[in-house]
Design a protein around this motif. Structure first.
Motif, PDB file in Angstrom:
ATOM      1  N   LEU A  25     -77.431  35.979  86.088  1.00 45.34           N
ATOM      2  CA  LEU A  25     -77.170  35.007  85.022  1.00 45.34           C
ATOM      3  C   LEU A  25     -76.494  35.675  83.811  1.00 45.34           C
ATOM      4  CD1 LEU A  25     -80.347  32.731  85.070  1.00 45.34           C
ATOM      5  CD2 LEU A  25     -78.366  32.790  86.582  1.00 45.34           C
ATOM      6  N   VAL A  26     -75.781  34.848  83.047  1.00 43.15           N
ATOM      7  CA  VAL A  26     -75.107  35.328  81.832  1.00 43.15           C
ATOM      8  C   VAL A  26     -75.820  34.661  80.661  1.00 43.15           C
ATOM      9  CG1 VAL A  26     -72.871  35.580  80.672  1.00 43.15           C
ATOM     10  CG2 VAL A  26     -72.946  35.291  83.162  1.00 43.15           C
ATOM     11  N   GLY A  27     -76.951  35.223  80.230  1.00 44.34           N
ATOM     12  CA  GLY A  27     -77.835  34.539  79.264  1.00 44.34           C
ATOM     13  C   GLY A  27     -77.177  34.346  77.904  1.00 44.34           C
ATOM     14  N   GLU A  28     -76.711  33.142  77.657  1.00 42.04           N
ATOM     15  CA  GLU A  28     -75.957  32.877  76.422  1.00 42.04           C
ATOM     16  C   GLU A  28     -76.719  31.955  75.474  1.00 42.04           C
ATOM     17  OE1 GLU A  28     -73.685  34.417  74.585  1.00 42.04           O
ATOM     18  OE2 GLU A  28     -72.188  34.376  76.185  1.00 42.04           O
ATOM     19  N   LYS A  29     -77.982  31.682  75.775  1.00 40.13           N
ATOM     20  CA  LYS A  29     -78.717  30.721  74.944  1.00 40.13           C
ATOM     21  C   LYS A  29     -78.788  31.141  73.478  1.00 40.13           C
ATOM     22  CE  LYS A  29     -82.779  27.880  74.776  1.00 40.13           C
ATOM     23  NZ  LYS A  29     -83.766  27.164  75.523  1.00 40.13           N
ATOM     24  N   GLY A  30     -78.877  32.452  73.254  1.00 42.14           N
ATOM     25  CA  GLY A  30     -78.994  32.963  71.875  1.00 42.14           C
ATOM     26  C   GLY A  30     -77.760  32.713  71.048  1.00 42.14           C
ATOM     27  N   ALA A  31     -76.658  32.265  71.669  1.00 41.62           N
ATOM     28  CA  ALA A  31     -75.431  32.010  70.912  1.00 41.62           C
ATOM     29  C   ALA A  31     -75.223  30.522  70.669  1.00 41.62           C
ATOM     30  CB  ALA A  31     -74.228  32.586  71.654  1.00 41.62           C
ATOM     31  N   ALA A  32     -76.187  29.702  71.071  1.00 44.00           N
ATOM     32  CA  ALA A  32     -76.034  28.260  70.865  1.00 44.00           C
ATOM     33  C   ALA A  32     -76.083  27.971  69.370  1.00 44.00           C
ATOM     34  CB  ALA A  32     -77.151  27.512  71.577  1.00 44.00           C
ATOM     35  N   SER A  33     -75.278  26.995  68.962  1.00 45.93           N
ATOM     36  CA  SER A  33     -75.250  26.640  67.541  1.00 45.93           C
ATOM     37  C   SER A  33     -76.585  26.061  67.108  1.00 45.93           C
ATOM     38  CB  SER A  33     -74.182  25.588  67.303  1.00 45.93           C
ATOM     39  OG  SER A  33     -72.975  26.226  67.072  1.00 45.93           O
ATOM     40  N   VAL A  34     -77.201  25.348  68.019  1.00 41.01           N
ATOM     41  CA  VAL A  34     -78.469  24.698  67.707  1.00 41.01           C
ATOM     42  C   VAL A  34     -79.443  24.971  68.844  1.00 41.01           C
ATOM     43  CG1 VAL A  34     -77.605  22.859  66.229  1.00 41.01           C
ATOM     44  CG2 VAL A  34     -77.467  22.607  68.691  1.00 41.01           C
ATOM     45  N   ASN A  90     -68.219  33.995  68.487  1.00 44.98           N
ATOM     46  CA  ASN A  90     -69.344  34.882  68.126  1.00 44.98           C
ATOM     47  C   ASN A  90     -70.492  34.744  69.121  1.00 44.98           C
ATOM     48  OD1 ASN A  90     -70.023  32.314  67.406  1.00 44.98           O
ATOM     49  ND2 ASN A  90     -70.759  32.801  65.347  1.00 44.98           N
ATOM     50  N   TYR A  91     -70.188  34.988  70.372  1.00 46.40           N
ATOM     51  CA  TYR A  91     -71.203  34.799  71.423  1.00 46.40           C
ATOM     52  C   TYR A  91     -72.121  36.014  71.505  1.00 46.40           C
ATOM     53  CZ  TYR A  91     -69.530  30.265  72.563  1.00 46.40           C
ATOM     54  OH  TYR A  91     -69.253  28.930  72.487  1.00 46.40           O
ATOM     55  N   LEU A  92     -73.049  35.960  72.448  1.00 43.91           N
ATOM     56  CA  LEU A  92     -74.059  37.017  72.533  1.00 43.91           C
ATOM     57  C   LEU A  92     -73.722  38.023  73.632  1.00 43.91           C
ATOM     58  CD1 LEU A  92     -76.886  38.023  71.649  1.00 43.91           C
ATOM     59  CD2 LEU A  92     -77.879  36.432  73.288  1.00 43.91           C
ATOM     60  N   THR A  93     -73.195  37.522  74.752  1.00 46.71           N
ATOM     61  CA  THR A  93     -72.933  38.431  75.867  1.00 46.71           C
ATOM     62  C   THR A  93     -71.490  38.938  75.790  1.00 46.71           C
ATOM     63  OG1 THR A  93     -72.074  36.719  77.353  1.00 46.71           O
ATOM     64  CG2 THR A  93     -74.477  37.052  77.332  1.00 46.71           C
ATOM     65  N   PRO A  94     -71.241  40.162  76.251  1.00 39.92           N
ATOM     66  CA  PRO A  94     -69.867  40.679  76.279  1.00 39.92           C
ATOM     67  C   PRO A  94     -68.944  39.757  77.085  1.00 39.92           C
ATOM     68  CG  PRO A  94     -71.435  42.435  76.721  1.00 39.92           C
ATOM     69  CD  PRO A  94     -72.236  41.163  76.682  1.00 39.92           C
ATOM     70  N   GLU A  95     -69.463  39.172  78.174  1.00 41.80           N
ATOM     71  CA  GLU A  95     -68.635  38.277  78.998  1.00 41.80           C
ATOM     72  C   GLU A  95     -68.197  37.063  78.185  1.00 41.80           C
ATOM     73  OE1 GLU A  95     -71.636  39.407  79.691  1.00 41.80           O
ATOM     74  OE2 GLU A  95     -71.706  40.255  81.706  1.00 41.80           O
ATOM     75  N   GLY A  96     -69.170  36.502  77.432  1.00 41.09           N
ATOM     76  CA  GLY A  96     -68.861  35.320  76.622  1.00 41.09           C
ATOM     77  C   GLY A  96     -67.912  35.665  75.481  1.00 41.09           C
ATOM     78  N   VAL A  97     -68.161  36.792  74.824  1.00 40.51           N
ATOM     79  CA  VAL A  97     -67.321  37.166  73.672  1.00 40.51           C
ATOM     80  C   VAL A  97     -65.876  37.370  74.123  1.00 40.51           C
ATOM     81  CG1 VAL A  97     -66.929  38.874  71.860  1.00 40.51           C
ATOM     82  CG2 VAL A  97     -69.263  38.198  72.444  1.00 40.51           C
ATOM     83  N   ARG A  98     -65.676  38.102  75.202  1.00 36.52           N
ATOM     84  CA  ARG A  98     -64.291  38.351  75.689  1.00 36.52           C
ATOM     85  C   ARG A  98     -63.587  37.034  76.006  1.00 36.52           C
ATOM     86  NH1 ARG A  98     -66.707  42.268  79.093  1.00 36.52           N
ATOM     87  NH2 ARG A  98     -66.571  44.266  78.025  1.00 36.52           N
ATOM     88  N   PHE A  99     -64.313  36.155  76.669  1.00 35.01           N
ATOM     89  CA  PHE A  99     -63.729  34.885  77.109  1.00 35.01           C
ATOM     90  C   PHE A  99     -63.341  34.021  75.904  1.00 35.01           C
ATOM     91  CE2 PHE A  99     -64.446  30.465  78.585  1.00 35.01           C
ATOM     92  CZ  PHE A  99     -63.533  30.435  79.621  1.00 35.01           C
ATOM     93  N   TYR A 100     -64.294  33.822  74.976  1.00 35.89           N
ATOM     94  CA  TYR A 100     -64.016  32.931  73.836  1.00 35.89           C
ATOM     95  C   TYR A 100     -63.062  33.570  72.831  1.00 35.89           C
ATOM     96  CZ  TYR A 100     -67.405  29.701  75.715  1.00 35.89           C
ATOM     97  OH  TYR A 100     -68.067  28.818  76.545  1.00 35.89           O
TER      98      TYR A 100
END
Ligand code: PYC
Length: 413
Positions: free
Chosen positions: A402-411, A80-90
């Motif tokens: 950058l691939v800003g993924e901070k908003g998907a951090a658990s904490v 459940n990531y924030l960026t499309p790049e992260g979501v596709r990958f995970y």
């Protein structure tokens, strides 16, 4: 007592078969040397051999197999990531995890149980909505959940968190899962070895050799070896390896601590995360609560765990789940999180020909184990980055991509 244990005790010397053959001396040459015998390195070696027929592969591990961050995480898998790049990958990783027990012929206790990321403010709800929309656009099952649903899913939760941080709602992610982390490493190790990969534990890399801008070999405390390519998958030790090549990365190492309680009867069958309270918690198959917090506040290359961590975590957890107040903490530990400025990994080729990085995983390396191994192997075999990892190249920092993924951090960090 189990029958197997009893039989072994009485047989006077009959041992269970080794998981993989003991590696003998280092060979003078390998096609690929993988530095790091954690999940990522072992998975990469496995896919190199199985999917690309590259079998002269050595995995070098300075300690014991899977003893780094693979053994030190809280076993959560999600996409459940924030960026499309992260979501596709995970999402690819989640799909691979689902069939990994069969593929590796080992019970990984993969347990899909849903994952709630709590929002304690309107701003946090906005980020949850944003994540839900990106996830669903890419076919990933995430949606908003209201307080009633959370109260039903998480027995004993105080939705007002002691009056201090009332829960507004949550992002619910159906595929959220937990999986036995050590078994993932052991499963990949056994499968890789069955394809001819050599796994050398207690083998420390002390230098890297290059000629004409290309990697040519690895120096270890057991001697030097020549090779055509190197993959570095060493999490918190990444700067030690990249320094050997004079390669700059923006990685900084922070300890990430976690702990488990004594086991209790199953009562929590979902995963609960609060970025504002800096808490994530799930219940293991053994009944323990597995919990963690944000990374430590200062850069440190160490795996010491502190009383302050448990004290702070307990303080915040009890706002959320007051009923667990009498549970005792059984074990605590720390891993070394290799953090990047945008919270996305650094993967693939580097300015040194033949030297590949699998790094910068911060607080979410474990959940990427299958997909990182698979894409890194494909990258080494093809000599160019796999499409899923092109956004994560080291060159993105110089290119301001950058691939800003901070908003998907658990904490929060
Ligand atoms: O990203 O799910 C996560 C996570 C859990 C613990 C640390 N990171």
């Amino acid at each position: 007592m189990s029958w197997t244990l009893l039989k072994q005790g009485l047989s006077g010397g009959e041992h269970a078969p080794r998981f993989f053959p003991e590696a003998g001396p280092l060979a003078p040459h390998y096609d690929v040397v993988v530095i790091g015998g954690g999940g990522h390195g072992l998975a990469c070696a496995y896919y190199l051999a199985r999917e690309h027929g590259i079998r002269r592969v050595a995995v070098l591990e300075q300690g014991y197999l899977g003893g780094g961050n693979t053994a030190r995480n809280t076993t959560i898998v999600r996409s459940n990531y924030l960026t499309p790049e992260g979501v596709r990958f995970y999402d690819t990783s989640v799909r691979m995890f689902r069939t990994l027990s069969e593929e590796l012929d080992i019970n990984l206790f993969y347990s899909e149980r849903g994952h709630y990321t709590l929002a304690h403010s309107d701003e946090a709800m906005r980020i949850m909505r944003w994540r839900a929309e990106v996830n669903r656009h890419l076919g990933v099952d995430s949606r908003l959940a209201d307080r009633d649903e959370i109260a039903e899913a998480v027995p004993g939760i105080d939705l007002d968190c002691g009056g201090r941080h009332p829960v507004h709602g949550a992002l619910f992610h159906g595929p959220g899962a937990v999986v036995r982390h050590d078994a993932v490493a052991w499963g990949y190790a056994r499968a890789a070895a069955a394809h001819g990969v050599e796994i050398h534990q207690q083998t420390r890399v002390t230098g890297l050799r290059t000629a004409g801008g290309r990697i040519t070999g690895v120096v270890t405390d057991r001697g030097a070896i020549a090779c055509g390519a190197v993959v570095s998958a060493v999490a918190g030790s990444t700067p030690a390896i990249t320094d050997m090549l004079g390669l700059d990365t923006p990685i900084e190492i922070y300890p990430l601590q976690a702990c488990v309680t004594e086991p209790v009867k199953p009562f929590l069958d979902t995963i609960v995360v609060s970025g504002s309270l800096h808490v994530y918690v799930s219940q293991s198959a053994r009944g323990e609560l597995v919990m963690g917090a944000a990374v430590d506040p200062a850069v440190l290359h160490a795996t010491r765990s502190t009383f302050g961590f448990v004290e702070g975590l307990a303080d915040r957890l009890l706002d959320l789940l007051p009923r667990v107040g009498r549970l005792r903490v059984l074990r605590q530990w720390a891993g070394m999180a290799d953090m990047t400025p945008d919270f996305a990994p650094i993967m693939g080729t580097t300015p040194v020909d033949g030297f590949h990085l699998d790094a910068g995983w911060g607080t979410w390396g474990f959940k990427a184990t299958p997909v990182s191994g698979w894409t890194m192997a494909a990258t080494v075999a093809a000599g160019r980055n796999h499409a899923l990892i092109t956004p994560f190249g080291l060159d993105r920092f110089g290119a301001f991509a950058l691939v800003g993924e901070k908003g998907a951090a658990s904490v929060g960090h």
